[in-house]
Design a protein around this motif. Structure first.
Motif, PDB file in Angstrom:
ATOM      1  N   ILE A 115       0.836  -1.202   0.000  1.00 25.30           N
ATOM      2  CA  ILE A 115       0.000   0.000   0.000  1.00 25.30           C
ATOM      3  C   ILE A 115       0.874   1.256   0.000  1.00 25.30           C
ATOM      4  O   ILE A 115       0.643   2.200  -0.764  1.00 25.30           O
ATOM      5  N   THR A 116       1.906   1.241   0.839  1.00 28.46           N
ATOM      6  CA  THR A 116       2.811   2.390   0.906  1.00 28.46           C
ATOM      7  C   THR A 116       3.535   2.609  -0.414  1.00 28.46           C
ATOM      8  O   THR A 116       3.690   3.742  -0.875  1.00 28.46           O
ATOM      9  N   GLY A 117       3.966   1.517  -1.019  1.00 23.02           N
ATOM     10  CA  GLY A 117       4.669   1.609  -2.297  1.00 23.02           C
ATOM     11  C   GLY A 117       3.783   2.162  -3.401  1.00 23.02           C
ATOM     12  O   GLY A 117       4.236   2.947  -4.241  1.00 23.02           O
ATOM     13  N   ARG A 118       2.504   1.756  -3.410  1.00 29.92           N
ATOM     14  CA  ARG A 118       1.575   2.283  -4.418  1.00 29.92           C
ATOM     15  C   ARG A 118       1.383   3.785  -4.230  1.00 29.92           C
ATOM     16  O   ARG A 118       1.345   4.545  -5.196  1.00 29.92           O
ATOM     17  N   ALA A 119       1.250   4.198  -2.965  1.00 28.86           N
ATOM     18  CA  ALA A 119       1.089   5.627  -2.689  1.00 28.86           C
ATOM     19  C   ALA A 119       2.325   6.397  -3.143  1.00 28.86           C
ATOM     20  O   ALA A 119       2.220   7.467  -3.755  1.00 28.86           O
ATOM     21  N   MET A 120       3.510   5.851  -2.847  1.00 29.15           N
ATOM     22  CA  MET A 120       4.755   6.493  -3.249  1.00 29.15           C
ATOM     23  C   MET A 120       4.851   6.607  -4.771  1.00 29.15           C
ATOM     24  O   MET A 120       5.306   7.627  -5.305  1.00 29.15           O
ATOM     25  N   ALA A 121       4.411   5.589  -5.476  1.00 24.90           N
ATOM     26  CA  ALA A 121       4.464   5.612  -6.936  1.00 24.90           C
ATOM     27  C   ALA A 121       3.597   6.731  -7.493  1.00 24.90           C
ATOM     28  O   ALA A 121       4.004   7.466  -8.400  1.00 24.90           O
ATOM     29  N   HIS A 122       2.402   6.889  -6.960  1.00 26.53           N
ATOM     30  CA  HIS A 122       1.509   7.933  -7.462  1.00 26.53           C
ATOM     31  C   HIS A 122       2.013   9.320  -7.087  1.00 26.53           C
ATOM     32  O   HIS A 122       1.868  10.270  -7.864  1.00 26.53           O
ATOM     33  N   VAL A 123       2.617   9.444  -5.901  1.00 22.46           N
ATOM     34  CA  VAL A 123       3.204  10.737  -5.514  1.00 22.46           C
ATOM     35  C   VAL A 123       4.355  11.082  -6.454  1.00 22.46           C
ATOM     36  O   VAL A 123       4.498  12.225  -6.898  1.00 22.46           O
ATOM     37  N   THR A 124       5.181  10.079  -6.763  1.00 17.50           N
ATOM     38  CA  THR A 124       6.300  10.289  -7.683  1.00 17.50           C
ATOM     39  C   THR A 124       5.815  10.754  -9.049  1.00 17.50           C
ATOM     40  O   THR A 124       6.358  11.689  -9.640  1.00 17.50           O
TER      41      THR A 124
END
Length: 219
Positions: A115-124
């Protein structure tokens, strides 16, 4: 015990000598595989551009394997090995989510299997899009300054010599209006400001003053 996730490590060699080498990319992927327990398979793409996902057969084959479920994750040592285009990256995120595989970018700490990684990807992706727009704005501002400095007005080249523009600016500083200066230049028979101009106009005066201001600021 669950089987190790099959991860395709995508390695791209480019013609830019400043880019990260294939050996370094492979080493970073193998280190992560050892720590995370990946069943890693490295795929090498030779001298491909990252400006688009097109024309990259090795990446296309990897995406086909992911879609068919023959692998679980696509991993890269750096995001720019995969894509330098915001739309392509965002499209890959959507494709991974829709098809049920994960995307890992080691340099950004992105792992869409979490979940954290998906959020980080969209923020990036969002920040990359913001930066792209900022670059576009700076480019437009720079072009506007160039047009002003080079004496362009409304797409037509100005014929006003620099010394005439300096005189116009001095008259404007002395308090004369743009219309009054245009009338004065017309009476004196000063050469018209553009090839298509039939007479001097206050907008020609305003543009000349602006170009002088830009030149003085840049000096």
């Amino acid at each position: 015990m669950s089987a190790s996730p099959r991860v395709l490590g995508y390695i791209r060699r480019s013609t830019d000598k400043q880019d990260i080498s294939p050996e370094v990319q492979a080493a970073r992927l193998e280190e992560s595989a050892a720590v995370l327990g990946w069943a890693l398979e490295l795929r090498y793409e030779e001298a491909a551009s990252a400006k688009s996902l097109e024309g990259r057969p090795v990446l296309a084959a990897a995406l086909a394997d992911l879609k068919a479920g023959r692998a679980h994750t696509l991993a890269v040592a750096k995001l720019d090995r995969l894509s330098r285009d915001v739309e392509d990256f965002a499209g890959l995120l959507k494709l991974a989510e829709r098809q049920g595989w994960a995307l890992v970018c080691l340099d950004l700490g992105v792992d869409t299997s979490t979940i954290t990684g998906r959020a980080m990807a969209h923020v990036t992706a969002a920040f990359a899009e913001m930066e792209r727009r900022r670059i576009g704005e700076r480019t437009r501002e720079g072009m506007a300054r160039i047009r002003a400095t080079q004496g362009k007005h409304m797409g037509r080249p100005s014929l006003i010599p620099a010394e005439v523009e300096e005189r116009i600016a001095a008259l404007h500083t002395d308090g004369k209006s743009a219309s009054a200066i245009a009338e004065l230049l017309e009476r004196e028979g000063v050469a018209r400001p553009t090839a298509r101009s039939k007479s001097w106009h206050h907008s020609h005066v305003t543009a000349a003053v602006r170009r002088v201001e830009v030149r003085r600021t840049a000096a």
